[in-house]
Design a protein around this motif. Structure first.
Motif, short mmCIF file in Angstrom:
data_model
loop_
_atom_site.label_atom_id
_atom_site.label_comp_id
_atom_site.label_asym_id
_atom_site.label_seq_id
_atom_site.Cartn_x
_atom_site.Cartn_y
_atom_site.Cartn_z
N SER A 185 -0.98 8.74 -2.27
CA SER A 185 0.08 7.74 -2.34
C SER A 185 0.08 6.85 -1.10
CB SER A 185 1.44 8.42 -2.49
OG SER A 185 1.49 9.19 -3.68
N VAL A 188 -2.70 4.32 -1.43
CA VAL A 188 -2.35 3.27 -2.38
C VAL A 188 -1.38 2.27 -1.76
CG1 VAL A 188 -1.17 2.79 -4.56
CG2 VAL A 188 -2.81 4.66 -4.43
N VAL A 189 -0.36 2.76 -1.06
CA VAL A 189 0.62 1.88 -0.43
C VAL A 189 -0.03 1.03 0.65
CG1 VAL A 189 2.71 1.81 1.00
CG2 VAL A 189 2.61 3.35 -0.97
N CYS A 191 -3.18 0.09 0.78
CA CYS A 191 -4.01 -0.92 0.09
C CYS A 191 -3.15 -2.06 -0.44
CB CYS A 191 -4.78 -0.27 -1.05
SG CYS A 191 -6.11 0.83 -0.51
N GLN A 192 -1.99 -1.74 -0.98
CA GLN A 192 -1.09 -2.77 -1.49
C GLN A 192 -0.55 -3.64 -0.36
OE1 GLN A 192 -0.68 -3.99 -4.24
NE2 GLN A 192 1.27 -5.07 -4.26
N GLY A 257 -1.81 -4.71 -8.27
CA GLY A 257 -1.67 -3.62 -7.30
C GLY A 257 -0.24 -3.13 -7.21
N ALA A 258 0.71 -4.06 -7.36
CA ALA A 258 2.12 -3.67 -7.33
C ALA A 258 2.46 -2.76 -8.50
CB ALA A 258 3.00 -4.91 -7.36
N THR A 261 0.95 0.62 -7.67
CA THR A 261 1.74 1.22 -6.60
C THR A 261 3.07 1.76 -7.14
OG1 THR A 261 0.76 -0.30 -4.99
CG2 THR A 261 2.78 0.83 -4.33
N THR A 262 3.69 1.01 -8.03
CA THR A 262 4.95 1.47 -8.64
C THR A 262 4.76 2.80 -9.36
OG1 THR A 262 5.77 -0.80 -8.89
CG2 THR A 262 6.75 0.89 -10.31
N VAL A 264 2.40 5.05 -8.88
CA VAL A 264 2.06 6.11 -7.93
C VAL A 264 3.29 6.56 -7.15
CG1 VAL A 264 0.75 6.62 -5.83
CG2 VAL A 264 -0.35 5.43 -7.73
N VAL A 265 4.10 5.60 -6.67
CA VAL A 265 5.28 5.96 -5.88
C VAL A 265 6.30 6.70 -6.75
CG1 VAL A 265 7.25 5.04 -4.58
CG2 VAL A 265 4.96 4.11 -4.21
N LEU A 289 11.48 1.35 -3.31
CA LEU A 289 10.62 0.75 -4.33
C LEU A 289 11.39 -0.25 -5.18
CD1 LEU A 289 7.88 0.68 -5.80
CD2 LEU A 289 8.74 2.53 -7.26
#
Length: 351
Positions: A185, A188-189, A191-192, A257-258, A261-262, A264-265, A289
């Protein structure tokens, strides 16, 4: 907070204050970029050859003589210099953290050293941001460097303040799974956030005015060359040098990506919610988020208001800090004897 004497307490306060100051530096950096003040002073570390923004008629004339291609805009220059002053102050506080850390053997050493190295590298990136006239890869790296300093200060504060996290009701098998998901996670965050930095550095934030992805023909416009970190040499990268299709490509990937990310978070938040000891972290993740999505949508429909864009930047940082906190707690649990396998209850054993 774990302290043994007043000196330890002062050290904790110094780290805490430095963390708050680092947030201010990031916010001011975003404000400087959004007000097009990144080149408000064409030299570094001073401004038009002075320690402060030229104010008198004589100083302004000298600035005009030495930098005839860059007329002085006092408001932009002050925005840039205020950012430099506060960033410089943060560097002094991080140096003080190192001096205090090495004066006592029981204090952490690794994080203070990493912080000092990051501040030095961040100063170099700040110089390159000006001397390389807002080259996108440098601007993005400067953003990520600032976020890294904030996270390292927060980790140091956690290290000084948090006892071993009491998570005795989490099975060791569950802890291992949580640790893997939490680390993924964070990646991923990050990278975003990097994609957001690349979007801002290439002035691609306003090229898509429709939701949820972009205008209907974005697939035809997509160009992978938009993500080449090293771009052709230009006299200045201010206002961007990529064509419309390339900027659309960057913006679309940031939006996609958002979405990732959503997911995954939210997955991480759900896993945290299943563990009573991590439910507060779960709520923080969901709150940040939700706020970040709302700010992102507002940026699109309201054409990037400065206050909203700065808040979007800071909320993204907050989401990263929250994710780092989850990682810290789970890792501490996995390394301590407090995380023990929960024995089966008698009624379960007969199931």
């Amino acid at each position: 907070m774990i302290t043994t004497n007043n000196n330890d307490r002062y050290f904790f306060y110094l780290v805490s204050f430095s963390f708050v100051l680092s947030l201010a530096v990031v916010a001011l950096g975003a404000f400087t970029r959004l007000t097009e003040a990144g080149l408000g002073c064409p030299d570094w570390p001073g401004c038009y050859g002075f320690l402060t923004v030229p104010q008198t008629v004589a100083e302004q004339q000298t600035a005009a003589d030495y930098f005839p291609q860059t007329p002085l805009e006092p408001q932009k220059a002050w925005n840039e210099m205020l950012h430099r002053y506060i960033a410089g102050s943060l560097g002094v506080f991080i140096l003080a953290i190192n001096l205090m850390a090495w004066r006592q053997s029981s204090r952490p050493k690794l994080l203070p050293v990493l912080l000092l190295l990051m501040v030095i590298f961040q100063a170099v990136l700040g110089m390159w941001t000006v001397t390389l006239v807002l080259m996108p890869v440098v601007v993005m790296a400067h953003l990520l460097g600032g976020f890294t300093i904030v996270c390292l200060l927060w980790l140091l504060r956690l290290q000084l303040s948090s006892p071993l996290v009491n998570m005795v009701h989490i099975e060791l098998k569950t802890v291992s799974r949580l640790r893997i998901v939490a680390m993924f996670s964070v990646v991923v965050v990050v990278c975003q956030i990097a994609l957001g930095g690349w979007t801002a550095a290439n002035y691609a934030a306003l090229v898509c005015s429709q939701l949820p992805i972009c205008e209907a023909n974005w697939q035809q416009l997509f160009d992978s060359k938009a993500f080449l970190l090293i771009q052709p040499q230009h006299d200045s990268y201010q206002y961007g040098v990529l064509d419309y299709g390339q900027r659309v490509s960057i913006h679309v990937v940031h939006r996609l990506g958002a979405i990732v990310t959503t997911v995954v978070v939210l997955t991480m938040a759900w896993l945290c919610w299943l563990q009573p000891a991590l439910r507060s972290n779960s709520l923080v993740l969901v709150l940040l988020l939700t706020l970040q999505i709302a700010l992102g949508v507002t940026n699109v429909v309201a054409s990037l208001p400065i206050a909203v864009a700065v808040a979007h930047n800071i909320t993204g940082l907050g989401l990263l800090v929250a994710m780092v906190t989850v990682n810290y707690r789970v890792r501490r649990c996995s390394q301590s004897s407090l995380c023990i396998e929960q024995p089966l209850r008698e009624d379960q054993s007969h199931g």
